[in-house]
Design a protein around this motif. Structure first.
Motif, PDB file in Angstrom:
ATOM      1  N   VAL A  37      79.028  96.614  98.400  1.00 17.45           N
ATOM      2  CA  VAL A  37      78.062  95.518  98.469  1.00 17.45           C
ATOM      3  C   VAL A  37      77.572  95.255  97.048  1.00 17.45           C
ATOM      4  O   VAL A  37      77.210  96.190  96.338  1.00 17.45           O
ATOM      5  N   PHE A  38      77.589  93.998  96.677  1.00 15.01           N
ATOM      6  CA  PHE A  38      77.167  93.626  95.320  1.00 15.01           C
ATOM      7  C   PHE A  38      75.933  92.734  95.397  1.00 15.01           C
ATOM      8  O   PHE A  38      75.873  91.812  96.216  1.00 15.01           O
ATOM      9  N   ARG A  68      78.774 105.313  95.587  1.00 12.79           N
ATOM     10  CA  ARG A  68      78.769 105.275  94.132  1.00 12.79           C
ATOM     11  C   ARG A  68      78.065 104.032  93.617  1.00 12.79           C
ATOM     12  O   ARG A  68      78.025 103.014  94.305  1.00 12.79           O
ATOM     13  N   GLU A  69      77.563 104.114  92.394  1.00 10.19           N
ATOM     14  CA  GLU A  69      76.885 102.977  91.791  1.00 10.19           C
ATOM     15  C   GLU A  69      77.731 102.428  90.644  1.00 10.19           C
ATOM     16  O   GLU A  69      78.511 103.157  90.037  1.00 10.19           O
ATOM     17  N   ARG A  70      77.551 101.153  90.399  1.00 10.15           N
ATOM     18  CA  ARG A  70      78.184 100.523  89.254  1.00 10.15           C
ATOM     19  C   ARG A  70      77.231  99.437  88.792  1.00 10.15           C
ATOM     20  O   ARG A  70      76.843  98.582  89.578  1.00 10.15           O
ATOM     21  N   LEU A  71      76.793  99.500  87.558  1.00  9.54           N
ATOM     22  CA  LEU A  71      75.800  98.544  87.080  1.00  9.54           C
ATOM     23  C   LEU A  71      76.436  97.519  86.155  1.00  9.54           C
ATOM     24  O   LEU A  71      77.323  97.848  85.372  1.00  9.54           O
ATOM     25  N   TYR A  72      75.973  96.305  86.276  1.00  9.09           N
ATOM     26  CA  TYR A  72      76.374  95.228  85.368  1.00  9.09           C
ATOM     27  C   TYR A  72      75.088  94.763  84.712  1.00  9.09           C
ATOM     28  O   TYR A  72      74.237  94.174  85.371  1.00  9.09           O
ATOM     29  N   CYS A  73      74.933  95.083  83.441  1.00  7.15           N
ATOM     30  CA  CYS A  73      73.620  94.903  82.838  1.00  7.15           C
ATOM     31  C   CYS A  73      73.748  94.549  81.372  1.00  7.15           C
ATOM     32  O   CYS A  73      74.322  95.304  80.594  1.00  7.15           O
ATOM     33  N   SER A  74      73.266  93.379  81.009  1.00  5.57           N
ATOM     34  CA  SER A  74      73.159  93.053  79.597  1.00  5.57           C
ATOM     35  C   SER A  74      72.139  91.938  79.447  1.00  5.57           C
ATOM     36  O   SER A  74      71.818  91.241  80.407  1.00  5.57           O
ATOM     37  N   THR A  75      71.636  91.801  78.235  1.00 11.95           N
ATOM     38  CA  THR A  75      70.677  90.735  77.954  1.00 11.95           C
ATOM     39  C   THR A  75      71.298  89.803  76.924  1.00 11.95           C
ATOM     40  O   THR A  75      72.389  90.062  76.441  1.00 11.95           O
ATOM     41  N   GLY A  76      70.608  88.743  76.591  1.00  7.71           N
ATOM     42  CA  GLY A  76      71.111  87.838  75.561  1.00  7.71           C
ATOM     43  C   GLY A  76      71.970  86.740  76.153  1.00  7.71           C
ATOM     44  O   GLY A  76      71.828  86.375  77.322  1.00  7.71           O
ATOM     45  N   ALA A  77      72.899  86.226  75.326  1.00  7.47           N
ATOM     46  CA  ALA A  77      73.671  85.044  75.712  1.00  7.47           C
ATOM     47  C   ALA A  77      74.477  85.291  76.983  1.00  7.47           C
ATOM     48  O   ALA A  77      74.590  84.423  77.841  1.00  7.47           O
ATOM     49  N   LYS A 121      73.539  89.662  82.174  1.00  2.00           N
ATOM     50  CA  LYS A 121      74.027  90.055  83.492  1.00  2.00           C
ATOM     51  C   LYS A 121      72.994  90.987  84.116  1.00  2.00           C
ATOM     52  O   LYS A 121      72.347  91.753  83.400  1.00  2.00           O
ATOM     53  N   ALA A 122      72.889  90.928  85.420  1.00  2.99           N
ATOM     54  CA  ALA A 122      72.052  91.901  86.122  1.00  2.99           C
ATOM     55  C   ALA A 122      72.572  92.025  87.535  1.00  2.99           C
ATOM     56  O   ALA A 122      72.332  91.165  88.377  1.00  2.99           O
ATOM     57  N   GLY A 123      73.327  93.078  87.787  1.00  2.86           N
ATOM     58  CA  GLY A 123      73.902  93.265  89.120  1.00  2.86           C
ATOM     59  C   GLY A 123      74.170  94.722  89.423  1.00  2.86           C
ATOM     60  O   GLY A 123      74.228  95.558  88.519  1.00  2.86           O
ATOM     61  N   ILE A 124      74.268  95.012  90.705  1.00  2.00           N
ATOM     62  CA  ILE A 124      74.565  96.362  91.163  1.00  2.00           C
ATOM     63  C   ILE A 124      75.688  96.271  92.179  1.00  2.00           C
ATOM     64  O   ILE A 124      75.616  95.458  93.108  1.00  2.00           O
ATOM     65  N   LEU A 125      76.664  97.112  92.039  1.00  2.85           N
ATOM     66  CA  LEU A 125      77.667  97.270  93.092  1.00  2.85           C
ATOM     67  C   LEU A 125      77.500  98.680  93.651  1.00  2.85           C
ATOM     68  O   LEU A 125      77.553  99.651  92.905  1.00  2.85           O
ATOM     69  N   ILE A 126      77.238  98.765  94.949  1.00  7.11           N
ATOM     70  CA  ILE A 126      77.224 100.069  95.620  1.00  7.11           C
ATOM     71  C   ILE A 126      78.499 100.122  96.439  1.00  7.11           C
ATOM     72  O   ILE A 126      78.771  99.195  97.211  1.00  7.11           O
ATOM     73  N   TYR A 127      79.283 101.156  96.243  1.00  9.31           N
ATOM     74  CA  TYR A 127      80.571 101.158  96.929  1.00  9.31           C
ATOM     75  C   TYR A 127      80.972 102.563  97.334  1.00  9.31           C
ATOM     76  O   TYR A 127      80.411 103.558  96.867  1.00  9.31           O
ATOM     77  N   GLY A 130      82.653  99.842 107.111  1.00  7.31           N
ATOM     78  CA  GLY A 130      81.316  99.430 107.486  1.00  7.31           C
ATOM     79  C   GLY A 130      80.338  99.237 106.343  1.00  7.31           C
ATOM     80  O   GLY A 130      79.290  98.658 106.558  1.00  7.31           O
ATOM     81  N   LEU A 131      80.665  99.718 105.130  1.00  7.07           N
ATOM     82  CA  LEU A 131      79.680  99.555 104.066  1.00  7.07           C
ATOM     83  C   LEU A 131      79.478  98.079 103.745  1.00  7.07           C
ATOM     84  O   LEU A 131      78.357  97.623 103.587  1.00  7.07           O
ATOM     85  N   ALA A 132      80.582  97.333 103.665  1.00  3.95           N
ATOM     86  CA  ALA A 132      80.446  95.909 103.366  1.00  3.95           C
ATOM     87  C   ALA A 132      79.587  95.227 104.420  1.00  3.95           C
ATOM     88  O   ALA A 132      78.804  94.333 104.109  1.00  3.95           O
ATOM     89  N   ARG A 133      79.725  95.687 105.681  1.00  5.58           N
ATOM     90  CA  ARG A 133      78.921  95.061 106.745  1.00  5.58           C
ATOM     91  C   ARG A 133      77.423  95.288 106.544  1.00  5.58           C
ATOM     92  O   ARG A 133      76.607  94.478 106.950  1.00  5.58           O
TER      93      ARG A 133
END
Ligand SMILES: [Zn+2]
Ligand SMILES: [Zn+2]
Ligand SMILES: [Zn+2]
Ligand SMILES: [Zn+2]
Ligand SMILES: [Zn+2]
Length: 609
Positions: A409-410, A481-490, A493-499, A511-514
């Motif tokens: 899930v993102f 598991r976690e996966r972060l998408y994170c940056s500032t500026g031009a 990004k700000a996102g989390i993927l839990i998978y 079932g996780l996607a559900r």
């Protein structure tokens, strides 16, 4: 020397990857480097990911269950002792018998020898046996202790009447010289003996040693600083994840000579006829040939291999996650779709909370299938001054890797809401505190994170969401598991993927996607926020100014915010739940306020008892 004990293939990257010391059934081994691998190392199809990690290819470790192949593990420490007669033996490769444990030659029945508990390591990543002969002859308080020339006649003895610590065990030579282990773990114990690093790994020959100026230190062989693996991870995304690109017909098309001609010369005047020829020769449609060609050319034009950098891989995944494709082949390795949030039909009494959260959440994307590639880039030891590559031989052109399949899930967050929140002095101050602590910590050598308010918010949210998913939906917490998408500026990004991504198998528990579906996600987010607002160790945890290794977390402890070791990319530090729920400056404070209102009404509306 070589023992095919049972190590699952997925474990051969981590935790039992090259350079790791592992205990199996009372024996101890170290995993040899990939130049020693025997047997088939299967090519792992992931050219873009391989290029990102700077190699031509990724290959999976040979299956460990095939006789005569498999992963080589070298007996280490080589110094062993007999629990019955206490004799120490420096085991040699010649004594090794396949599949057999080392036994004492002096005792009846040859009882299994026990590996010595201590090893010698240096910050350049070298590993060695402790020089026990020198140690036995080195007691500074005892005059008679000189080198006696005997090299293999040691005993590992208990000393009675001195308590249970290291002073109660000593190494004794036949000549009478002996020394207890009391001072052995002292940081300068080897330095005092004038011992320098031998510059190699246990399985290497002396001729393979390199110069090393470090003084080794002695550690328990199970200590965490004996081995840190350097792991890379990437998610397979379009176009490579598309069946039309990686599937069977596609690979036949790619290997066709006429196809190669078109690839090398896309302006070829006879392009149309060439496509027809390839289609006929490979028994596929012209549309398939075109699709593969477009993918190939698209890849080449858009991604020259030399330009792939770390930032790019994160950005590419971010793009793939935030812009789900309109349609998928069920065989694609990356299948995602956006889902509305909050639920269009409404959320009954939780609607005010849903409205607050939807101001902060930008997108919810369900990833019903993903393929993660995990790459062993190397390992480090002790002070982590250097990364030792997995290849210590003649220059293999691959890195060891495995692939795992899963789903996730993102969530991405509203950039405007984040930017407004990040302007606050309190959140900036908290981030600055942790950023400067990280800069002063040894963990900065592997913790690849820019510590900003949004990073701390996203990271802590990922943890409390994983905990809520484990609690509410029965996932084992170590499977998430976690996966972060994170940056500032031009390129903010700000996102989390839990998978979940498990083993060598195709699917996961499902079932996780559900859980990301709008109707189920809201209760999970709300329970995560409630849980992060209340820790059983409050108010101590809530008000803490330093928790975790080197004080790298603020309000976060095992009772509220820590995740399982395998779930967290950042060593369970750089966490602060006040970034989420503090009434003054938490990113979700309004949501929490709405939730408390709702719950308050529930109580008000309840019939009098
Ligand atoms: Zn014995
Ligand atoms: Zn001696
Ligand atoms: Zn060294
Ligand atoms: Zn806590
Ligand atoms: Zn984490």
């Amino acid at each position: 020397m070589r023992n095919e004990r049972t190590v699952r293939r997925s474990q051969s990257i981590t935790p039992f990857g090259v350079g790791a010391v592992i205990d199996i059934l009372g024996e101890s081994f170290v995993a040899e480097d990939i130049s020693r691998w025997r047997g088939r190392r299967e090519l792992l199809q992931a050219p873009r990911i391989a290029a990102h990690f700077g190699v031509e290819e990724l290959r999976t470790p040979p299956a460990a269950d095939v006789r005569g192949s498999g992963l080589p593990y070298f007996r280490f420490p080589q110094w062993l002792f007999c629990g019955r007669c206490r004799r120490m033996t420096r085991w040699s490769v010649k004594q090794e018998e396949p599949g057999k444990a080392a036994g004492c030659s002096a005792c009846h029945g040859h009882p299994q020898l026990v590996p010595m508990r201590f090893v010698s390591v240096c910050g350049n990543g070298h590993l060695d046996d402790v020089n026990w002969v020198r140690w036995a002859h080195s007691d500074p308080a005892r005059r008679e202790q000189r080198q006696c020339g005997r090299s293999n006649e040691l005993k590992f003895e208990h000393v009675k009447g001195v308590g249970g610590g290291l002073e109660s065990v000593r190494v004794r030579c036949e000549c009478g010289a002996s020394r207890s282990l009391k001072d052995l773990p002292a940081p300068d114990s080897m330095k005092r003996l004038g011992i320098t690093c031998r510059g190699r790994q246990p399985w290497q020959f002396d001729a393979e040693a390199e110069k090393c100026a470090h003084t080794p230190v002695v550690l328990q062989r199970g200590a965490s600083s004996v081995y840190f693996s350097r792991l890379g991870s990437a998610i397979d995304i379009p176009p490579e994840s598309n069946w039309s690109v990686w599937g069977g017909a596609a690979s036949r098309i790619r290997n066709n000579d006429n196809f190669r001609l078109m690839e090398s010369d896309p302006e070829h005047p006879l392009l149309g006829s060439l496509i027809d020829m390839v289609a006929e020769q490979e028994d596929v449609s012209t549309g398939q040939v075109r699709a593969v060609l477009e993918d190939r050319l698209g890849v080449k034009l858009a991604e020259p291999v030399e330009d792939v950098s770390i930032g790019d891989i994160e950005t590419r995944e971010w793009v793939a996650l935030t812009r789900p494709a309109a349609a998928h082949d069920p065989r694609d390795n990356f299948i995602s779709k956006e889902t509305p949030f909050p639920h269009p039909a409404g959320h009954d009494e939780l609607q005010p909370v849903a409205d607050e959260i939807s101001r902060l959440v930008d997108q919810v994307v369900l990833v019903s299938r993903l393929r993660e590639v995990r790459v062993l880039q190397g390992f480090q030891r002790h002070t982590m001054d250097r990364v030792v590559p997995p290849d210590l031989g003649k220059g293999e052109r691959f890195l060891p890797a495995i692939e795992v399949f899963g789903e996730g899930v993102f969530l991405s967050f509203n950039e405007k809401a984040l930017a407004d929140w990040e302007a606050g002095g309190e959140v900036r101050g908290r981030a600055t505190t942790l950023r400067s602590r990280l800069a002063g910590s040894m963990h900065a050598r592997w913790l690849d994170a820019e510590v900003t308010p949004r990073f701390l918010m996203l990271h802590t949210l990922a943890h409390v969401l994983m905990r809520a998913m484990a609690f509410e939906a029965g996932y084992s917490s170590s499977s998430l598991r976690e996966r972060l998408y994170c940056s500032t500026g031009a390129e903010a990004k700000a996102g989390i993927l839990i998978y979940t991504a498990a083993g060598d198998s195709e699917g996961t528990m499902g079932g996780l996607a559900r859980l990301g579906e709008a109707d189920r996600l809201l209760p999970i987010i709300t329970s995560a926020l409630v849980a992060s607002d209340w820790c059983s160790l409050d108010p101590v945890c809530r008000e803490s100014r330093a928790q975790g290794i080197d004080g790298l977390s603020l309000a976060a402890c095992h009772a509220c915010s820590l995740a399982s070791e395998t779930s967290c990319v950042y060593g369970n530090v750089l966490l602060d739940r006040m970034m989420l729920v503090d009434p003054g400056h938490g990113f979700f404070s309004d949501c929490l306020g709405a939730l408390l209102d709702v719950q308050g009404h529930e109580v008000d509306d309840a019939p009098p008892a």
